[in-house]
Design an enzyme around this catalytic site. Structure first.
Site, mmCIF file in Angstrom:
data_model
loop_
_atom_site.group_PDB
_atom_site.id
_atom_site.type_symbol
_atom_site.label_atom_id
_atom_site.label_comp_id
_atom_site.label_asym_id
_atom_site.label_seq_id
_atom_site.Cartn_x
_atom_site.Cartn_y
_atom_site.Cartn_z
ATOM 1 N N GLY A 1 12.135 -12.318 2.017
ATOM 2 C CA GLY A 1 12.181 -13.611 1.359
ATOM 3 C C GLY A 1 10.994 -13.955 0.499
ATOM 4 O O GLY A 1 10.819 -15.115 0.113
ATOM 5 N N TRP B 1 10.428 -13.086 -2.626
ATOM 6 C CA TRP B 1 10.873 -13.477 -3.967
ATOM 7 C C TRP B 1 11.465 -14.889 -3.932
ATOM 8 O O TRP B 1 11.292 -15.661 -4.867
ATOM 9 C CB TRP B 1 11.887 -12.467 -4.510
ATOM 10 C CG TRP B 1 11.229 -11.254 -5.098
ATOM 11 C CD1 TRP B 1 10.035 -10.714 -4.736
ATOM 12 C CD2 TRP B 1 11.718 -10.439 -6.168
ATOM 13 N NE1 TRP B 1 9.751 -9.607 -5.500
ATOM 14 C CE2 TRP B 1 10.763 -9.418 -6.382
ATOM 15 C CE3 TRP B 1 12.870 -10.452 -6.946
ATOM 16 C CZ2 TRP B 1 10.925 -8.432 -7.358
ATOM 17 C CZ3 TRP B 1 13.043 -9.474 -7.911
ATOM 18 C CH2 TRP B 1 12.081 -8.475 -8.125
ATOM 19 N N LYS C 1 15.421 -4.051 -8.732
ATOM 20 C CA LYS C 1 14.628 -2.859 -8.436
ATOM 21 C C LYS C 1 15.477 -1.609 -8.642
ATOM 22 O O LYS C 1 16.659 -1.581 -8.294
ATOM 23 C CB LYS C 1 14.128 -2.904 -6.998
ATOM 24 C CG LYS C 1 13.325 -1.669 -6.581
ATOM 25 C CD LYS C 1 13.026 -1.658 -5.099
ATOM 26 C CE LYS C 1 12.051 -2.754 -4.729
ATOM 27 N NZ LYS C 1 11.651 -2.680 -3.299
#
Length: 285
Positions: free
Chosen positions: A53, A55, A151
């Site tokens: 969490g 981000w 990503k």
């Protein structure tokens, strides 16, 4: 096992604990935003694979501005699960749109990754399928002109993923933040200006996932067969403050007067530890 000594002396790991971030990956999103301005003008965000969490913390701190008229967070935290190479639960996009009062998202971010095996070809393949699964959600919840950040693991077949992203976004850039270790093959794709092809049906992306998962073994999912303009090359950019810290180095304290702060919050403990503790108590009864 606890953290290795390398993690303990990493400057971003220590700064994350001091500043209250859930993980050092928070600095990756901060540096991406510093370079690309992905949070500028953003009011509605979807965070996929939001664990642990960090981000979501960055997004909430940067975007949440309380007001008297509207005291809601302009952030929706969503996580989806995947098994092997395919998505096992389809995110009901109407729930996201309903949360945003009928509007679609301005930004979708995904920092998810599989448990790496050390076999780079396998890890790159599973990660690419995770991104394609995220893209199926993006095509349902993202408004035209919006952005997507995810990503990726760079490898020899990454051009196939780039080609698929370029079909939906005008600009695609591969970037590696300063806080990402040089020894890691991870990078991030910053996709800007979402413009789906004319006549595109979002359900079509599920066919690609089924092909890659082995449902159609006669189809080749590598990028070796791509030719000409279909073999996409995207620009690579190292982002973050180049005068800042190196994630692979250790640093002394700035001065004798420097005071190291205690962690704002303790390290996150997995939920199964509580369950194991309860199980032991029951066995003792």
């Amino acid at each position: 096992m606890g953290k290795s000594s390398k993690d303990k002396r990493d400057i971003y790991y220590r700064k994350a604990k001091e500043e209250g971030w859930r993980a050092r990956s928070a600095f990756k999103l901060l540096q991406i935003d510093e370079e690309f301005g992905i949070l500028q003008g953003v009011k509605r965000v979807v965070d996929l694979c939001a664990a642990p969490g960090s981000w979501s913390q960055v997004l909430s701190r940067q975007l949440y501005v309380p007001s008297k008229s509207d005291n809601q967070w302009p952030l929706l935290m969503v996580s989806f699960k995947f098994k092997e190479t395919s998505l096992v639960h389809e995110l009901p996009s109407w729930l996201v749109i309903q949360h945003f009062h009928g509007c679609k998202a301005d930004l979708v971010v995904c920092d998810g990754a599989p448990d790496v095996t050390g076999l780079h070809d396998m890890d790159e393949f599973v990660q690419a399928q995770l991104i394609l699964a995220a893209l199926t959600i993006v095509t349902h919840v993202l408004r035209p002109g919006a952005k997507f950040v995810a990503k990726v693991f760079r490898g020899k077949d990454i051009s196939l993923l780039y080609a698929q992203l370029k079909m939906f976004f005008t600009t695609v850039t591969c970037t590696k933040p300063k806080s990402s270790r040089n020894s890691s093959i991870e990078a991030f794709v910053v996709c800007e200006d979402y413009q789906p092809p004319e006549g595109f049906e979002p359900r079509n992306l599920y066919d690609i996932l089924e092909q890659a998962s082995g449902a159609y073994p006669e189809l080749d999912c590598s990028s070796a067969w791509l030719e000409g303009p279909n073999k996409i090359m995207v620009p690579f950019l190292a982002c973050g403050d180049l005068s800042g810290y190196d994630a692979d180095q250790s640093y002394p304290l700035p001065s004798e007067d420097y005071q190291s702060l205690a962690p704002v919050q303790p390290p996150i403990a997995p939920a199964y530890k509580t369950a194991l503790g309860l199980e032991k108590k029951l066995q003792m009864v």
